[in-house]
Structure formats: structure tokens, C-alpha cells
Design an enzyme around this catalytic site. Structure first.
Site, short mmCIF file in Angstrom:
data_model
loop_
_atom_site.label_atom_id
_atom_site.label_comp_id
_atom_site.label_asym_id
_atom_site.label_seq_id
_atom_site.Cartn_x
_atom_site.Cartn_y
_atom_site.Cartn_z
N LYS A 192 0.66 -1.23 -0.07
CA LYS A 192 -0.03 -0.01 -0.08
C LYS A 192 0.73 1.33 -0.01
O LYS A 192 2.35 1.25 0.07
CB LYS A 192 -0.87 0.10 1.06
CG LYS A 192 -1.80 -1.35 1.31
CD LYS A 192 -3.20 -1.01 0.11
CE LYS A 192 -3.73 -2.62 -0.28
NZ LYS A 192 -4.47 -2.96 0.74
C1 PLP Z 1 -5.62 -4.13 0.85
C2 PLP Z 1 -7.04 -3.72 0.56
C3 PLP Z 1 -7.95 -4.26 1.70
C4 PLP Z 1 -7.40 -4.92 2.86
O1 PLP Z 1 -6.38 -4.55 3.68
P1 PLP Z 1 -5.46 -5.35 4.44
O2 PLP Z 1 -4.77 -4.69 5.40
O3 PLP Z 1 -4.64 -6.23 3.49
O4 PLP Z 1 -6.44 -6.47 5.06
C5 PLP Z 1 -9.28 -3.92 1.74
N1 PLP Z 1 -9.86 -3.31 0.43
C6 PLP Z 1 -8.92 -2.87 -0.53
C7 PLP Z 1 -9.55 -2.23 -1.56
C8 PLP Z 1 -7.53 -3.20 -0.30
O5 PLP Z 1 -6.85 -2.72 -1.46
#
Ligand code: PLP
Length: 376
Positions: A192
Site C-alpha cells: 500500500k
Molecule cells: C488492501 C485492501 C484491503 C485489505 O487490507 P489488508 O490490510 O490487506 O487487510 C481492503 N480493501 C482494499 C480495496 C484493499 O486494496
């Protein structure tokens, strides 16, 4: 010899992360609480800047799970969710035995289509079930059409959980993504815009809701000297080590958003004169994207696959767009509303390397593949 791999999006440390982690070791706060957890939450609250309260959790998925629980979602309920997204947006609905109702994308932002959203609400209500929540997503950092979505949510009095996992640093009409919904979630997974190696957060408008989320995330221990429980609890709190990484990352968040936007501009410039390639871009100046990933749509599935394989041959990672949830085997037979905009995007779309840590020579390698492929 194979050249070094170019990733779609990889962790990019700013430098001070280890300092905060060292402090956690020095003070022996090696636990799912401590000064870094509080500090990271304060950093996020200050950054989001809309009188919000932030609870740091073990993942974005955990944050979404707790948000749904706090809105009272139960087995048999229905929850509206954007179809084109990562499965983590929808899985927590299934954890609770509720049914997702998927909504198509619109063409400008590729996010939840307000027209299909309203049709879905009307139709579900006519069938006797009012949806318990609406989950729009800011895909690839691009803000969804929040004015329209919030107006519909208000009209039907349905709470919104804004999935801002990909959109920390994005804004819509000057307001930060993550501050529109009744609640919002953030993710700090390794790929991210900033990372804590793994982690997430719940963003709310009230201290009580934040406190409730923290309570549920630490095994729902009642106030008693022994372990007393009157709620089912979860082990979802962020660790003080991870939060230390997060504090260091917050120091470079804005700089990294600028670098992602620069990567996006590189692709915009490259594809400027090509009519058969569309780059996902801000529809007008109400939208400000962190451009977490730059994504393009080609003229056909075959062309998209050929380009993906051309990159792969040069050890460069790209990836098709998120496969819509209504096409996923796990979500066969659940309701879907739309006109298959997301299917067409999925068919022809590709995400390109967009990391804030891409080097000049890596951009050159990417450019060479593109030039070769498009015979420029
Ligand atoms: C990465 C992501 C999540 C989940 O986040 P995690 O921290 O990996 O559990 C949820 N929604 C979207 C759109 C994502 O890209």
C-alpha cells in the site's frame, strides 16, 4: 542474466522507521499497545484533519470486520459493496453470515456507480430487505463520486463504510478520503501507499466508536480484575512494533504521494497521443488521487495479455485490474446491479509499476518495453 525485478508497488522506507522500532525495544513496549500505537493514531488523526478518531488495527480487513459488527450487521442481512475491488472489501460481510449485494463501476473513476447503487437499494427494499451498509471503494487511490454516493446514503438513511485502503493521501473536493463515511478503513499492507509490514485502521467520527473498536480488538475484556467477557472479542489490535514503522512512514507520506503522482504523469505523457489506450485519470479538479497504482485500459483482452507478457519477459511485474466480485466463484449467485462496466475494465485493464521507489533506470526499462510493444 535476468535483470532485477521491477515490482508493481513495493515497501519504501523513509529512514526513521527503525528509530521508532528501536524505541519500542528500548522501552520494552513489544506488545499490541504502547506509545507508538498512540503516536501513530495521533499522526493519522492529524493528517486526516476532520475531527476523526483513528483506531490502529492488525489489518484493513480486521477494520472492515469490526466496522460491520459495530453497525449491527448479522447473519441474513444484506450489505452493498462495490463489485470491482479486492476480495477483502467483501469477505468480512461473509464472515458475519450476511450477503453482499454488488454494484458495478461507473466509467469516470471506475468506482461505485451511483445510478446502480440507487437501483439496488430500491430493488432490495421492494424485496423486503433494507441494506445495512454501503461499502464504496477508492480504487487505485481514485476517489469515488462521494457527493452522489453520500446523498443516496442520506436519502435512504444507510450508513457508509468507506474502503480507503488504497486511498490514504487522496482527496475529493479538498476533503481527505477516509473522512466521508460513517466509518472508514485504511490498510498498511506491504504493497500500500505506506506500510507497517501489515496493519490497518478504523476511522470514525466519535470517540465512543473508536473506544468500542479498540475494546473489541483486544478480546473484549470487561472492566474487572479477572477476565470477564460480555461480548465476543477479537485479537485485532496493531502491535507497537508495527506502529513504529507507521510513525516513520507518516513522515514521508506526502513525499511518497508526490512520487506516485510523478509515476502517473510519466505514463500520462507516454500514452498522450495514443487513442486506443486510456489511462485512469482524475475526471476534473474535484478529484485528487494519490495514484497508488496507475492503470490503463487497452483495446482488447488479447492486447492486454500481450503487453502483460512483454513486461513479464523483462522481469517487470504488472497485473490485470481487480476481478469483479460478482464474477468470483466464492460470490456466485449473489445479487449484482449494473451494466457490466467493471467486466469490460477487467477484461482489458492492466496495472503498471507505480512504486514511489522506482528509479530512473527502472522507468527507462519500462519505457523500452512500451516503445517496443507499441512500435514507437
Ligand atoms: C488492501 C485492501 C484491503 C485489505 O487490507 P489488508 O490490510 O490487506 O487487510 C481492503 N480493501 C482494499 C480495496 C484493499 O486494496
Amino acid at each position: 542474466m535476468q535483470q532485477e525485478k521491477i515490482w508493481l508497488s513495493s515497501p519504501h522506507m523513509g529512514g526513521n522507521e527503525q528509530k521508532y522500532v528501536q524505541e519500542a525495544f528500548d522501552s520494552n513496549w513489544v506488545a499490541p499497545l504502547g506509545p507508538n500505537v498512540n503516536g501513530f493514531e495521533q499522526d493519522l488523526e492529524k493528517y486526516l484533519n476532520e475531527d476523526v478518531f483513528v483506531g490502529a488495527l492488525s489489518s484493513g480487513t480486521a477494520a472492515l470486520h469490526l466496522a460491520l459488527i459495530m453497525l449491527g450487521v448479522e447473519a441474513g442481512d444484506e450489505v452493498i459493496c462495490q463489485s470491482m475491488t479486492f476480495a477483502a472489501s467483501a469477505n468480512p460481510i461473509a464472515y458475519l453470515g450476511a450477503t453482499p449485494v454488488f454494484i458495478d463501476s461507473e466509467k469516470d473513476t471506475w468506482n461505485m456507480c451511483p445510478i446502480a447503487l440507487e437501483q439496488a437499494i430500491e430493488d432490495r427494499m421492494a424485496k423486503g430487505k433494507k441494506p445495512k451498509a454501503i461499502i464504496p471503494v477508492h480504487l487505485y487511490g481514485m476517489p469515488a463520486k462521494m457527493d452522489e454516493i453520500m446523498a443516496i446514503a442520506t436519502k435512504y438513511d444507510i450508513p457508509v463504510i468507506e474502503d480507503s485502503a488504497e486511498a490514504l493521501g487522496s482527496s475529493y473536493k479538498g476533503q481527505k478520503c477516509g473522512t466521508f463515511g460513517t466509518m472508514s478503513i485504511l490498510s498498511f499492507n506491504g504493497n500500500k501507499i505506506i506500510t507497517t509490514s501489515g496493519g490497518g485502521a478504523l476511522v470514525t467520527k466519535s470517540k465512543e466508536v473508536k473506544d468500542k473498536a479498540v475494546f473489541l480488538s483486544t478480546q473484549a475484556r470487561d472492566n474487572a480484575p479477572h477476565y470477564q467477557h460480555s461480548h465476543i472479542g477479537y485479537n485485532y489490535r496493531m502491535s507497537n512494533i508495527c506502529a513504529g514503522i507507521g510513525r516513520g512512514q507518516m513522515e514521508v507520506l506526502d513525499a511518497h504521494v508526490q512520487l506516485r503522482r510523478k509515476a502517473h504523469q510519466f505514463y500520462m505523457d507516454f500514452f498522450k497521443s495514443m487513442n486506443d489506450v486510456v489511462v485512469l485519470h482524475e475526471p476534473n479538479n474535484a478529484f485528487y488521487s494519490n495514484h497508488w497504482l496507475t492503470a490503463i485500459v487497452l483495446e482488447s483482452y488479447e492486447k492486454r495479455e500481450a503487453l502483460r507478457l512483454a513486461f513479464e519477459a523483462e522481469n517487470i511485474e504488472t497485473r490485470p485490474l481487480w476481478k469483479p466480485m460478482h464474477l468470483q466463484p466464492i460470490f456466485q449467485n449473489v445479487p449484482y446491479y449494473g451494466t457490466n462496466v467493471s467486466e469490460s475494465l477487467f477484461d482489458k485493464g492492466l496495472c503498471l509499476p507505480s512504486g514511489s521507489n522506482l528509479k530512473e533506470e527502472e522507468f527507462l526499462r519500462i519505457q523500452n518495453v512500451l516503445k517496443d510493444f507499441f512500435k514507437l
